[in-house]
Design an enzyme around this catalytic site. Structure first.
Site, mmCIF file in Angstrom:
data_model
loop_
_atom_site.group_PDB
_atom_site.id
_atom_site.type_symbol
_atom_site.label_atom_id
_atom_site.label_comp_id
_atom_site.label_asym_id
_atom_site.label_seq_id
_atom_site.Cartn_x
_atom_site.Cartn_y
_atom_site.Cartn_z
ATOM 1 N N CYS A 1 42.236 34.382 35.049
ATOM 2 C CA CYS A 1 42.906 35.220 35.504
ATOM 3 C C CYS A 1 44.226 34.897 35.996
ATOM 4 O O CYS A 1 45.263 35.736 35.906
ATOM 5 C CB CYS A 1 42.379 36.244 36.533
ATOM 6 N N HIS B 1 44.380 45.441 34.962
ATOM 7 C CA HIS B 1 44.229 44.048 34.994
ATOM 8 C C HIS B 1 44.267 43.503 33.826
ATOM 9 O O HIS B 1 43.536 43.092 33.181
ATOM 10 C CB HIS B 1 43.170 43.524 36.103
ATOM 11 N N CYS C 1 42.858 35.434 42.514
ATOM 12 C CA CYS C 1 41.371 34.948 42.434
ATOM 13 C C CYS C 1 41.064 34.482 40.841
ATOM 14 O O CYS C 1 41.571 35.034 40.049
ATOM 15 C CB CYS C 1 40.002 35.786 42.709
ATOM 16 N N GLY D 1 38.259 32.830 37.648
ATOM 17 C CA GLY D 1 36.886 32.466 37.569
ATOM 18 C C GLY D 1 36.582 31.036 37.716
ATOM 19 O O GLY D 1 37.409 30.239 37.480
#
Length: 382
Positions: free
Chosen positions: A89, A338, A368, A370
């Protein structure tokens, strides 16, 4: 060390999955912000030294170095190289940090960063496989996917379903206000698409925002990852398609080309965090970026904390002691969407626009990631 400056930041609208961008190839979608940078800044393309794009799902149409494909599809000179990076991300933000590092160390003078994710044509998780590693399973036998990590995060920090739904509702309300006031107009590049009758239309706004969202309607949604849990489709980020591009330059090249810098990259950080709970990385990444810059939490005027799930910004601002009125003031991943590899670059542009609109100085962008990571970037308005 040399300074790296943001000259411009643009993006496509975020379009709902299986919506208006369904018939547009991912590389073609990326050509719109690339050529907007060229046109808006009268960019001598032959002087662009690299294009670094973040993309998470690097398979199918987004495989085989989608960044280079897009550069060629945009009609840019063949001399302009490109590469695609994947920090899940955080990919679009990491691409920008990499370009800034290249400028700071003297490798680049003029380069483009950004990201893309066409979540309709290259579906999320269609590239997975690494999680099946026998060695990984031996060392980390209790890993979960992100939705369950959000459940664990909520339970660990004692966040209730009502708190998450209220946050999600406020995200939509902030996004509705931002769109109605034209706060995204400076960055959004309109994109043509064909409607159901085959007529050419243009999308020039984020079409995932739901003005009719209410705490009551959100409370009525079923949980997705755990019976009796708290995470629903309403308090998690929306799945959308989108691309973004950022033009960065050294001070010397700005003077040579008579460009106008909009912001300075102050500091950057990437950290590893506990891979099971997975979503606490923004806390340590933000602290590291602040320490590197010699700044305090209170010095930051605008915070963009990616709304992968509602507990992420809530826990991050609580643990860091951030004023909630400074966080995601124009909505976020829950309301706007997103688009994975593009989001980090989009958030940097949104933060920059907000600094200029509100006449403020510093912004911190954090996400944040993964498998337990976090990323942060601090920028200063010029």
């Amino acid at each position: 060390m040399r300074q790296a400056f943001i000259v411009d930041a643009v993006r496509t609208p975020r379009a709902r999955r299986k919506g208006k961008f369904s018939n547009i190839h991912p590389a073609d979608l990326l050509t719109y912000p690339l050529n907007a940078l060229k046109d808006r800044n009268k960019l001598p393309l032959e002087q662009v030294q690299d294009v670094v794009m973040g993309c998470v799902t690097q398979t199918g149409e987004q495989g085989w170095c989608i960044a280079r494909t897009a550069v060629l599809a945009a009609g840019w000179p063949i001399s302009v190289p490109a590469t695609t990076v994947n920090r899940l991300c955080g990919s679009g933000q990491q691409a920008t940090n990499f370009v800034a590092m290249g400028i700071q160390c003297g490798t680049y003078d003029l380069a483009v960063s950004g990201g893309l994710e066409h979540m309709t044509r290259c579906t999320m998780f269609s590239d997975i496989g690494g999680e099946e590693s026998k060695f990984l399973k031996k060392l980390y036998p209790d890993l979960v996917q992100q939705g369950m990590a959000a459940e664990i995060l909520s339970e660990t920090y004692k966040l209730s379903r009502s708190q998450l739904d209220e946050y999600a509702y406020n995200s939509h309300q902030r996004a509705v206000k931002a769109r109605s006031e034209g706060r995204f107009a400076k960055s959004i590049i309109k994109v043509p698409y064909q409607d159901e009758q085959g007529k050419e239309c243009w999308l020039d706004f984020d079409d995932n925002i739901r003005p009719d969202a209410s705490v009551q309607s959100l409370a009525g949604l079923k949980t997705v990852f755990k019976d009796g849990g708290v995470i629903t489709a309403g308090n998690a980020s929306a799945i959308v398609d989108g691309t973004a591009a950022i033009l960065l330059s050294s001070e010397n090249k700005i003077k040579e080309l008579k460009l106008k810098p909009r912001a300075r990259i102050v500091s950057m950080a990437a950290v590893g965090s506990a891979p099971r709970i997975m979503l606490t990385g923004p806390i340590a990444a933000s602290q590291q970026a602040l320490n590197q810059a010699g700044l305090k939490v209170s010095d930051i005027d605008v915070w963009e904390i990616n709304e992968a799930f509602a507990p992420v910004p809530l826990v991050t601002l609580q643990q860091l002691g951030v004023d909630p009125t400074k966080v995601n003031v124009n909505g976020g991943g829950i309301s706007l969407g997103h688009p994975l590899g593009a989001t980090g670059a989009m958030l940097i542009g949104t933060a920059l626009d907000e600094l200029e609109r509100s006449n403020k100085r510093y912004a911190l962008i954090t996400m944040c990631i993964g498998l337990g990571m976090g990323i942060a970037t601090i920028i200063e308005r010029c």
